[in-house]
Design a protein around this motif. Structure first.
Motif, PDB file in Angstrom:
ATOM      1  N   ASP A   1     -23.743 -19.306   6.737  1.00  0.00           N
ATOM      2  CA  ASP A   1     -23.280 -17.966   7.414  1.00  0.00           C
ATOM      3  C   ASP A   1     -21.900 -17.860   6.966  1.00  0.00           C
ATOM      4  N   LEU A   2     -21.020 -18.776   7.193  1.00  0.00           N
ATOM      5  CA  LEU A   2     -19.696 -18.491   7.100  1.00  0.00           C
ATOM      6  C   LEU A   2     -19.309 -18.320   5.692  1.00  0.00           C
ATOM      7  N   VAL A   3     -19.835 -19.053   4.742  1.00  0.00           N
ATOM      8  CA  VAL A   3     -19.695 -18.988   3.371  1.00  0.00           C
ATOM      9  C   VAL A   3     -20.188 -17.629   2.924  1.00  0.00           C
ATOM     10  N   LYS A   4     -21.051 -17.265   3.433  1.00  0.00           N
ATOM     11  CA  LYS A   4     -21.745 -15.923   2.961  1.00  0.00           C
ATOM     12  C   LYS A   4     -20.706 -14.745   3.268  1.00  0.00           C
ATOM     13  N   ALA A   5     -20.466 -14.682   4.608  1.00  0.00           N
ATOM     14  CA  ALA A   5     -19.324 -13.799   5.069  1.00  0.00           C
ATOM     15  C   ALA A   5     -18.177 -13.821   4.117  1.00  0.00           C
ATOM     16  N   ALA A   6     -17.597 -15.027   3.772  1.00  0.00           N
ATOM     17  CA  ALA A   6     -16.244 -15.261   3.315  1.00  0.00           C
ATOM     18  C   ALA A   6     -16.234 -14.574   1.794  1.00  0.00           C
ATOM     19  N   LYS A   7     -17.425 -14.925   1.315  1.00  0.00           N
ATOM     20  CA  LYS A   7     -17.593 -14.147  -0.149  1.00  0.00           C
ATOM     21  C   LYS A   7     -17.793 -12.534   0.023  1.00  0.00           C
ATOM     22  N   PHE A   8     -18.287 -12.163   0.986  1.00  0.00           N
ATOM     23  CA  PHE A   8     -18.246 -10.805   1.264  1.00  0.00           C
ATOM     24  C   PHE A   8     -17.058 -10.251   1.477  1.00  0.00           C
ATOM     25  N   TYR A   9     -16.282 -10.914   2.179  1.00  0.00           N
ATOM     26  CA  TYR A   9     -14.744 -10.291   2.375  1.00  0.00           C
ATOM     27  C   TYR A   9     -13.793 -10.657   1.273  1.00  0.00           C
ATOM     28  N   GLY A  10     -14.173 -11.323   0.194  1.00  0.00           N
ATOM     29  CA  GLY A  10     -13.399 -11.363  -0.946  1.00  0.00           C
ATOM     30  C   GLY A  10     -12.997 -12.923  -1.290  1.00  0.00           C
ATOM     31  N   ALA A  11     -13.584 -13.706  -0.785  1.00  0.00           N
ATOM     32  CA  ALA A  11     -13.168 -15.217  -1.186  1.00  0.00           C
ATOM     33  C   ALA A  11     -13.841 -15.696  -2.605  1.00  0.00           C
TER      34      ALA A  11
ATOM     35  N   MET B   1     -14.260  -6.291  17.416  1.00  0.00           N
ATOM     36  CA  MET B   1     -13.616  -7.287  16.563  1.00  0.00           C
ATOM     37  C   MET B   1     -12.118  -6.679  16.260  1.00  0.00           C
ATOM     38  N   LEU B   2     -11.911  -5.403  16.598  1.00  0.00           N
ATOM     39  CA  LEU B   2     -10.540  -4.905  16.130  1.00  0.00           C
ATOM     40  C   LEU B   2      -9.742  -5.315  17.008  1.00  0.00           C
TER      41      LEU B   2
ATOM     42  N   LYS C   1     -13.579   3.328   9.483  1.00  0.00           N
ATOM     43  CA  LYS C   1     -13.845   4.634   9.395  1.00  0.00           C
ATOM     44  C   LYS C   1     -14.055   4.944   7.966  1.00  0.00           C
ATOM     45  N   TYR C   2     -13.114   4.824   7.010  1.00  0.00           N
ATOM     46  CA  TYR C   2     -13.194   5.003   5.650  1.00  0.00           C
ATOM     47  C   TYR C   2     -13.832   3.865   4.673  1.00  0.00           C
ATOM     48  N   GLY C   3     -14.390   2.806   5.290  1.00  0.00           N
ATOM     49  CA  GLY C   3     -15.247   2.058   4.657  1.00  0.00           C
ATOM     50  C   GLY C   3     -14.519   0.856   3.898  1.00  0.00           C
ATOM     51  N   LYS C   4     -13.378   0.812   4.339  1.00  0.00           N
ATOM     52  CA  LYS C   4     -12.409  -0.213   3.672  1.00  0.00           C
ATOM     53  C   LYS C   4     -12.670  -1.583   4.219  1.00  0.00           C
ATOM     54  N   LEU C   5     -13.213  -1.743   5.588  1.00  0.00           N
ATOM     55  CA  LEU C   5     -13.483  -3.083   6.305  1.00  0.00           C
ATOM     56  C   LEU C   5     -14.692  -2.787   7.156  1.00  0.00           C
ATOM     57  N   ASP C   6     -15.660  -3.862   7.152  1.00  0.00           N
ATOM     58  CA  ASP C   6     -16.803  -4.001   8.130  1.00  0.00           C
ATOM     59  C   ASP C   6     -16.800  -5.030   8.758  1.00  0.00           C
ATOM     60  N   PRO C   7     -15.890  -5.191  10.048  1.00  0.00           N
ATOM     61  CA  PRO C   7     -15.923  -6.399  10.795  1.00  0.00           C
ATOM     62  C   PRO C   7     -17.145  -6.836  11.285  1.00  0.00           C
TER      63      PRO C   7
END
Length: 346
Positions: free
Chosen positions: A197-207, A142-143, A305-311
């Motif tokens: 699924d998209l709504v759940k992911a959007a909220k996880f990432y900060g929506a 994903m990166l 690596k340091y837990g700031k992002l989980d793609p």
């Protein structure tokens, strides 16, 4: 070697080609994980780049180096690396691609892509990053493009802490725009979404706000929830050309639009004059350029690596086996309701 290619417009299939040869600064890799992209579909079925014949597709890959050129210094056979979708021509790891997208995005445009048993990376010291242990292949692939492009929408829009941001698009890149805006400190992030699924992911990432096409025009909904003021910044990714028109209508004067969308069809899109500001158009900015290279990948690796992002949260479908590339690409084309992003693990 075997590869999955664009045979011509509206036509894909498996072909045999000669294995590529490494130049003095280059490397040959075998894929470990691959991800098809909507732009692959645009290339084949909408002719975005014009007709291509027997051109191997794909630009998102994690690979293992099998051969390096004699002047390669930092990498060796056996290294597992992240390969950015945009590879650089310069001999400097801190430089990024020109604003001309096709200078850096060579794969499945001006050279064979990564959907093959072996693929070529030029200037490998500048263009790949070591994959650390503990980061999954699903997250790592994903990166290469999705995270990088979504984050770049945030960079182009110059999102700052306290901003209200609208994200136009319903795709994996849009979600990485959400994640990037959240990391930058946006106070309110408005997302267009409809699938669970998209709504759940959007909220996880900060929506913070979710709006639905089915509830009325997007512009009206966003202006309503912002009390007619509009938003500070707009990110455009994973949508159609109408989004540019909508973005101009909802962004404040003096705001910024970060556009990383891949417009696959049509020659033009509309900029509404009144909302643009008529004779004060210098107060709004639309930007687009495509970054890439090793240094960018290494920075993104640190976030994971340091837990700031989980793609990995945007990977909804995982296929196993090289031959499954075709199935994954068909999934991108047909877009089942629960799809965000598919990955193929070798």
């Amino acid at each position: 070697m075997k590869g999955f290619a664009m045979l011509g417009l509206n036509n894909v299939g498996w072909i045999e080609k000669e294995r590529p040869v490494a130049g003095p600064y280059d490397a040959i890799l075998r894929p470990l994980a691959l991800a098809p992209c909507t732009s692959d579909i645009q290339t084949v079925y909408k002719g975005t780049l014009g007709d291509r014949h027997n051109l191997i597709l794909g630009h998102e890959a994690i690979g293992e180096i099998v051969e390096v050129g004699r002047k390669v210094k930092d990498f060796k056979p056996g290294d597992k690396v992240i390969v950015p979708a945009v590879t650089l021509d310069w001999r400097n790891i801190d430089m990024h691609s020109s604003s001309q997208q096709l200078v850096g995005r060579k794969y499945s445009n001006i050279k064979d892509g990564v959907f093959s048993e072996y693929f070529h990376v030029d200037n490998v010291d500048m263009n790949v990053a070591l994959l650390p242990e503990g980061i999954s292949l699903e997250s790592a692939v994903m990166l290469t493009d999705t995270v990088s492009t979504g984050f770049h929408a945030v960079e182009l829009a110059e999102v700052e802490y306290g901003d209200t941001v609208a994200v136009l698009g319903t795709a994996s890149i849009s979600l990485m725009g959400v994640a990037g805006a959240h990391l930058k400190g946006a106070e309110r992030i408005i997302v267009v979404g409809y699938s669970p699924d998209l709504v759940k992911a959007a909220k996880f990432y900060g929506a913070t706000d979710i709006i639905n096409h089915n509830d009325g025009p997007i512009v009206e909904q966003i202006l309503k929830i912002t009390k007619g003021i509009g938003v500070d910044k707009v990110l455009v990714a994973g949508t159609d050309s109408d989004a540019i028109t909508d973005a101009v209508k909802i962004v404040k004067l003096g705001g910024r639009i970060g556009n990383v969308n891949h417009f696959g069809s049509g020659e033009t899109f509309s900029i509404p004059k009144i909302e643009w500001g008529a004779n004060t158009s210098h107060d709004n900015t639309i930007n687009k350029e495509i970054p890439g290279g090793r240094a960018r990948m290494e920075k993104q690796i640190e976030l994971v690596k340091y837990g700031k992002l989980d793609p990995s949260k945007i990977v909804t479908h995982v296929f196993h086996g090289f031959e499954k590339i075709e199935d994954a690409l068909v999934m991108i084309k047909t877009r089942p309701f629960d799809l965000i992003k598919p990955v193929v693990i070798m």
